[in-house]
Design an enzyme around this catalytic site. Structure first.
Site, short mmCIF file in Angstrom:
data_model
loop_
_atom_site.label_atom_id
_atom_site.label_comp_id
_atom_site.label_asym_id
_atom_site.label_seq_id
_atom_site.Cartn_x
_atom_site.Cartn_y
_atom_site.Cartn_z
N ASP A 120 4.61 34.44 -44.45
CA ASP A 120 5.63 34.75 -43.46
C ASP A 120 6.93 35.19 -44.15
O ASP A 120 7.47 34.48 -45.00
CB ASP A 120 5.88 33.51 -42.60
CG ASP A 120 6.75 33.78 -41.40
OD1 ASP A 120 6.30 34.50 -40.50
OD2 ASP A 120 7.89 33.27 -41.38
N GLU A 146 3.68 39.58 -44.96
CA GLU A 146 4.20 39.93 -43.64
C GLU A 146 5.68 40.29 -43.81
O GLU A 146 6.57 39.52 -43.47
CB GLU A 146 4.03 38.76 -42.66
CG GLU A 146 4.36 39.10 -41.22
CD GLU A 146 5.70 38.51 -40.75
OE1 GLU A 146 6.04 38.74 -39.58
OE2 GLU A 146 6.39 37.84 -41.54
#
Length: 650
Positions: A376, A405
């Protein structure tokens, strides 16, 4: 001189990437002064090997460019370099041939050749055993004036003998390129796979009940039958209660609101604990093993941030950003505010302990069967951390896959890939016109990005519901799925895509209304209008067609209507043409230009074309062929032309 060795990334500062079983093709410019012929080779060694192995480089055309290859048969980090040397044996043979062709006496030259062979057979020159004895015998025959000249010349031009001499005769003859290059070899799933993202807490059969790992496990057979290879779970850890977010990211949560899974940590534990309402660690391990039994892998979200209730906040407050008033700063991405999340201070004075703790989280889950991590927001953490952590983990567990990401500026995204990330999210979700897709895909598939950047085309995410999907309805979902599944060998969807969920929080927002990030969602997976048949068929076609398993084999074809995007994906024995209607509201027609020259066909030749999506067969002729696509019926064609196979490259 050894120059322009390829492939490489930033002149060798970063490794290139390949998949296990690939053949690494290496090129280099090699030249020297004078008229000596040269020898060149690739020196390479695999993971854990101490001795170099060698593969020949061959000179192909008049540009001093050399070509060779070797097989990458193991996962891990390989090293390779280009070496070259003057080749006195081949130089002597060429000179001898020229003298014979003009009728010169070559008695002296034959003695020179014998001296070269004795030099090659000398102790310490590299030949041992049978090879050394063969060189000594050949030297004796070449120097034997009593033998007929034809017999001596047969020795001189023996190819088996020449193969024993494809090496530097002395160490001082050898030049190695100053940079030893590296290639990270990953498992096949790093470069090919269909991902499915689901929230375990939303998998209960009864509306409103908090789902468990057991509930999620019951969905795995259907997802396997649909053809998915990776099941990705958002954070499964305890969720903090301090400043917990309510529905649609509202600041105040009610007593029964589950909160955001990305607000990691509570009284039950942190990054190495599981949310008690999901089950136990043993339940999770069973979920992973069930997925593996169905030929699927589980990917976990790796989000390096903490809720205010995370044990690290109490035990290591120095790991966070402490304000002058003693409070800890929460996360913000204006205008968004995340009061339920504390970012980590990776450059704190205790950073070595913090970095090791973050790495140990990955190792903890690897021990429980997880080999894939979706990371993330990696662009908000130090690049140096990622380079160290990923290399450290992969040194012990080279099969591990890290997906970045990072929806950030292009050079940051590329930099993260160079530093070690196995796959990367992309801007695909925002590329919806033909010219945008051509421009972006050309960069991804036809530039040096192919050496280090593996795109994962997620058609949607819990954060991204693009306007195209909001306004295009079911046809838009089918078109974007077809694009994602055929343009990139790795693609994914977030659950609900198959139901064409497309209601935004508000006009102009890409957030979902009643976002699953803050609520438990109950769904009827067989609701009318679903596109599971599309998923099943496309995933099967991807497995059956090698052309859809590669990235750099994309060729855009001329379409006489910009609303229909046309492209070719080809592999040996597998040529496919794809046409996609980008207009989800109207029927579109075009003339598609096919590559007749590549197929060895003329304008007069007719050839059958099978549509792998619908099962129809068409007969086409010439370069321009008609395509009509009604979005109410189908998003596009995946066409297999029956044409002659192209000749293999020498």
């Amino acid at each position: 001189m050894i120059e322009h060795v390829t492939p490489s990334v930033n002149a060798g500062r970063h490794p290139i990437k390949r998949l296990v079983g690939d053949r690494l093709e290496v090129e280099a410019d090699v030249y020297k002064d004078g008229h000596d012929l040269l020898g060149a080779r690739i020196a390479y060694r695999g993971p854990g090997e101490r001795e170099w192995r060698y593969a020949p480089l061959r000179y192909r055309y008049e540009a001093d460019r050399w070509f060779g290859a070797f097989e990458l048969d193991r996962i891990g980090r390989w090293r390779y370099a280009v070496e070259a040397w003057p080749d006195p044996w081949r130089t002597w043979r060429e000179d001898l041939r020229k003298r014979i062709d003009v009728g010169q006496d070559v008695a002296s030259e034959l003695l020179e050749g014998a001296a070269l062979l004795r030099r090659a057979a000398a102790p310490g020159a590299g030949a041992t055993g049978a090879a050394q004895r063969e060189l000594e015998r050949a030297a004796a025959r070449l120097a034997d004036a009593a033998l007929p000249e034809d017999a001596r010349l047969e020795v001189a031009f023996s190819e088996p003998l020449a193969s024993l001499l494809h090496r530097p005769l002395e160490g001082s003859d050898l030049t190695r390129h100053e940079v030893v290059l590296e290639v990270v070899v990953d498992p096949v799933r790093a470069g090919f796979g269909a991902w499915y993202e689901l929230f375990p807490r939303s998998q209960a059969r009864e509306p409103g009940r908090h789902g468990t790992f057991a509930d999620a496990e019951r969905r795995l057979p259907e997802l396997a039958e649909l053809g998915f290879e990776v099941i990705y779970l958002p954070p499964i850890h305890p969720i903090g209660r301090t400043h917990r977010k309510g529905p649609n990211n509202t600041p105040g949560a009610g007593p029964n609101d589950p909160g955001s899974p990305w607000a990691i940590g509570g009284v039950e534990g942190g990054h190495t604990a599981v949310h008690p309402e999901l089950g136990t660690l043993r339940d999770f391990e069973r979920f992973v093993q069930t997925a593996k039994s169905l030929s699927m892998e589980v990917a976990l979200d790796y989000a390096l941030q903490c809720s205010p209730d995370h044990p690290w906040v109490r035990e290591h407050p120095q790991w966070f950003h402490v304000r002058p008033d003693g409070t800890i700063r929460y996360a913000e991405n204006p205008p968004k505010k995340y009061q339920d999340i504390y970012p980590l201070n990776f450059w704190c004075d205790d950073r070595e302990a913090l970095w090791r703790a973050c790495r140990d989280v990955v190792l903890f889950w690897i021990e429980r069967g997880v080999q894939i991590f979706r990371v993330d927001n990696p662009h908000t953490k130090p690049l140096a951390f990622w380079e160290w952590m990923i290399a450290d983990v992969k040194a012990a567990h080279p099969e591990t896959v890290f997906l970045s990401e990072a929806f950030t500026r292009p050079k940051r995204m590329k930099g993260l890939a160079k530093l070690g990330f196995t796959q990367s999210y992309t801007y695909f979700t925002w590329k919806n016109t033909a010219w945008e897709l051509r421009e972006y895909l050309t960069e991804l598939t036809q530039t040096d990005m192919t050496e280090y950047f593996r795109p994962n085309f997620f058609a949607n995410t819990p954060d991204i519901l693009h306007e195209y999907l909001q306004t295009g309805g079911r046809a838009a979902f089918r078109a974007r799925l077809l694009l994602a599944a055929t343009l990139s060998p790795v693609y994914g969807i977030y659950s609900g895509y198959e139901l064409c969920e497309n209601v935004p929080l508000r006009p102009g927002s890409e957030e979902y209304l009643h976002s699953e990030k803050y609520e438990i969602r109950s769904r009827d997976w067989d609701a009318p209008g679903h596109i599971k048949d599309d998923l099943r068929l496309l995933n099967r076609l991807r497995r059956e067609n090698p052309a859809l398993q590669r990235l750099a084999n994309l060729e855009f074809l001329t379409s006489e209507n910009e609303q229909v995007l046309c492209y070719r994906k080809s592999a040996p024995g597998n040529d496919l043409l794809v046409a996609v209607n980008l207009d989800p509201h109207h029927t579109q027609e075009t003339m598609l230009h096919v590559p007749l020259e590549a197929w060895g066909l003329s304008e007069a030749d007719a050839f059958p074309v099978d549509d792998l999506l619908g099962g129809e067969r068409y007969t086409w002729r010439g370069e321009r062929n008609y395509v009509r696509l009604d979005p109410r019926e189908k998003a596009g064609h995946v066409l297999r032309p029956h044409v002659p196979a192209p000749p293999e490259r020498a």
